[in-house]
Design a protein around this motif. Structure first.
Motif, PDB file in Angstrom:
ATOM      1  N   LEU A  74       5.964  -8.815   8.553  1.00 18.87           N
ATOM      2  CA  LEU A  74       6.116  -7.378   8.735  1.00 18.87           C
ATOM      3  C   LEU A  74       7.455  -6.893   8.184  1.00 18.87           C
ATOM      4  N   GLU A  75       8.530  -7.577   8.532  1.00 18.85           N
ATOM      5  CA  GLU A  75       9.849  -7.156   8.063  1.00 18.85           C
ATOM      6  C   GLU A  75       9.949  -7.202   6.538  1.00 18.85           C
ATOM      7  N   PRO A  76       9.471  -8.259   5.871  1.00 19.06           N
ATOM      8  CA  PRO A  76       9.488  -8.242   4.411  1.00 19.06           C
ATOM      9  C   PRO A  76       8.675  -7.103   3.805  1.00 19.06           C
ATOM     10  N   LEU A  77       7.566  -6.738   4.423  1.00 21.09           N
ATOM     11  CA  LEU A  77       6.775  -5.616   3.917  1.00 21.09           C
ATOM     12  C   LEU A  77       7.538  -4.299   4.044  1.00 21.09           C
ATOM     13  N   LEU A  78       8.240  -4.123   5.146  1.00 23.18           N
ATOM     14  CA  LEU A  78       9.058  -2.921   5.309  1.00 23.18           C
ATOM     15  C   LEU A  78      10.211  -2.907   4.305  1.00 23.18           C
ATOM     16  N   LYS A  79      10.821  -4.065   4.078  1.00 24.54           N
ATOM     17  CA  LYS A  79      11.914  -4.143   3.106  1.00 24.54           C
ATOM     18  C   LYS A  79      11.426  -3.891   1.688  1.00 24.54           C
ATOM     19  N   GLY A  81       9.627  -1.562   0.844  1.00 25.34           N
ATOM     20  CA  GLY A  81       9.451  -0.122   0.669  1.00 25.34           C
ATOM     21  C   GLY A  81       8.199   0.447   1.278  1.00 25.34           C
ATOM     22  N   THR A  82       7.504  -0.339   2.099  1.00 26.57           N
ATOM     23  CA  THR A  82       6.315   0.172   2.779  1.00 26.57           C
ATOM     24  C   THR A  82       6.757   1.083   3.922  1.00 26.57           C
ATOM     25  N   PRO A  83       6.335   2.350   3.930  1.00 27.58           N
ATOM     26  CA  PRO A  83       6.808   3.265   4.984  1.00 27.58           C
ATOM     27  C   PRO A  83       6.262   2.886   6.354  1.00 27.58           C
ATOM     28  N   LEU A  84       7.106   3.043   7.361  1.00 29.87           N
ATOM     29  CA  LEU A  84       6.698   2.808   8.741  1.00 29.87           C
ATOM     30  C   LEU A  84       6.037   4.071   9.277  1.00 29.87           C
ATOM     31  N   ILE A 111       1.655   0.394   9.270  1.00 31.29           N
ATOM     32  CA  ILE A 111       2.010   0.396   7.856  1.00 31.29           C
ATOM     33  C   ILE A 111       0.737   0.456   7.025  1.00 31.29           C
ATOM     34  N   ALA A 112       0.888   0.909   5.776  1.00 35.10           N
ATOM     35  CA  ALA A 112      -0.234   0.983   4.841  1.00 35.10           C
ATOM     36  C   ALA A 112       0.236   0.512   3.467  1.00 35.10           C
ATOM     37  N   PRO A 113       0.489  -0.790   3.307  1.00 36.53           N
ATOM     38  CA  PRO A 113       1.032  -1.291   2.039  1.00 36.53           C
ATOM     39  C   PRO A 113      -0.005  -1.257   0.917  1.00 36.53           C
ATOM     40  N   ARG A 114       0.463  -1.018  -0.295  1.00 37.43           N
ATOM     41  CA  ARG A 114      -0.402  -1.194  -1.463  1.00 37.43           C
ATOM     42  C   ARG A 114      -0.852  -2.641  -1.505  1.00 37.43           C
TER      43      ARG A 114
END
Length: 433
Positions: A74-79, A81-84, A111-114
């Motif tokens: 989760l933290e790497p996905l936020l880093k 640039g995935t918006p919270l 989150i909604a990552p590409r």
């Protein structure tokens, strides 16, 4: 001077694996990750390129975010640039209901990552754990022994004979049209009754926006913030209406639906570049397939598909990957039976509550109640996942010793024959090699 690309043979570390996973998207990469972290020798094969995009609403619900948090992703996905996402707003006609998300240590928001971000990160984590991946490579068939137990896969190579690779279990994570499901004659345990069509496009949005879900009689839509300052904006209609109104062009019909849902939503969508590429999914009814059989198992859409309107597909994929990993690592028939029982418990409820929304037979007076029923299922799902230990190899009873030797899973009907033995003579479709 132009050159003709040469199709090189795949380079593999071994001829036999504990598990081969067909498909390396969310379900397949997650399965490979968890099995590899437990010390199993895993090969994942995907016909698409590493890091390529795929059709998706991107929206992750609470179960998926919880899983990614527990897996350290989760933290790497936020880093990345995935918006919270910290709030969800439901638009029922002209009424708006905003629901703030209660933050917690494992669930700070949604989150909604590409998929170019999420799928790549899952693959990278699985590789780091020791799994091997073959991208741009197709599995052409499965092969089995004389008693029908799957023993491995045949990898098709242009201009060359098929390459056979054996495994204790073959996992189908290859989507709706799953080759593994077809080769293994996986039974459809239940079929859904409705289908909806969805047309997807991307447009720039202001940062720190939440999920927005729109509903008016007979139509629906969504705005889902993802990476790179974009939102996935979706128009959703019954399949029959899609066939009737979208035949002459997706763009105009999509904007008409978005405008009917909300002028503000249509205005957001109009900010997209004129040459933006739209993607459409005409829809198919949901289904629940048999989860496993002798030497094989199914995860993700290969085993359970529900309409995308509730954005629960990735949550299902990660949940079932974790459950299957537990069963494979345990290796007992009881573990496989327990996994399918738990999967079916949630799958049936999710299919029920999703079809209740995707059927478009609701009114604005009762659609909220259908969403509350779906939310209750997710709450129970999160509670079940939170109490589930991480898949790990069984440890020896003596302190300080290494985990016990891996044993092949018990969803097989005879001991594995030595490599090259004559019982690996027939593929799953019955054709002799």
């Amino acid at each position: 001077m132009t050159t003709t690309p040469i199709s090189l043979p795949p380079v593999l570390k071994r001829g036999h694996y504990d598990a081969i996973v067909v498909g390396a998207r969310c379900a397949g990469a997650s399965t490979a990750l968890l099995l590899a972290r437990a010390g199993l020798k895993v090969l994942a094969i995907d016909r698409r390129s590493y890091g390529s995009d795929t059709l998706s609403t991107h929206a992750l619900m609470r179960p998926a975010v919880l899983q990614l948090s527990r897996w350290g992703l989760l933290e790497p996905l936020l880093k990345a640039g995935t918006p919270l996402i910290e709030a969800t707003t439901f638009h029922y006609g002209d009424e708006e209901i905003t629901i703030p998300l209660n933050a917690g240590p494992d669930l700070p928001g949604l989150i909604a990552p590409r998929r170019t971000v999420l799928d790549r990160m899952l693959v990278d984590a699985a590789r780091k754990a020791g799994a091997e991946f073959l991208h741009d490579m197709a599995v052409g068939d499965l092969f089995a022994d004389t008693r029908g137990r799957v023993r491995g896969v045949e990898i098709r190579r242009a201009g060359r004979a098929a390459l056979r690779v054996s495994a204790d279990i073959v996992v189908g994570a290859d989507g709706i049209g799953s080759l593994v499901a077809k080769c293994c004659d996986a039974q459809v345990l239940r079929s859904g009754t409705v289908s909806a069509a969805h047309v997807y496009g991307y447009a720039p949005v202001e940062p720190r926006g939440g999920y927005h879900w729109y509903f008016r009689d007979g139509i629906a839509g969504s705005l889902i913030p993802t990476n790179d300052g974009l939102a996935c904006i979706v128009a959703s209609v019954p399949t029959w209406l899609f066939d009737q109104r979208f035949r002459l062009g997706h763009g105009r019909a999509r904007m008409e639906v978005l405008g009917a849902l909300s002028p503000a939503l249509a205005e957001q969508a109009s900010r997209a570049p004129k040459d933006v590429r739209l993607q459409a999914f005409r829809g198919v009814p949901g289904y629940i397939r048999q989860a496993h059989g002798p030497g094989w198992a199914l995860v993700g859409d290969a085993g359970f598909f529900r309409d995308p309107i509730t954005s629960h597909g990735i949550s299902d994929a990660l949940r079932d990957a974790a459950g299957l990993a537990h069963a494979v690592i345990d290796g007992s028939a009881a573990a496989f039976a327990a996994w399918q029982q738990e999967r079916d418990l949630f799958a049936n409820q999710i299919l029920d509550t999703t079809d209740a929304v995707a059927g478009f037979d609701w009114t604005l007076a009762d659609i909220g109640e259908r969403h509350r029923r779906f939310s209750a299922v997710m709450k129970a799902e999160v509670q079940a996942l939170a109490g589930q230990p991480m898949p790990v190899r069984r440890a020896s009873s003596a302190a300080g010793r290494q985990p016990t030797t891996y044993r092949p899973p018990a969803n097989q009907d005879e001991p594995q024959a030595p490599a090259g033995a004559s019982n690996l003579h027939r593929n799953r479709t019955g054709a002799r090699p």
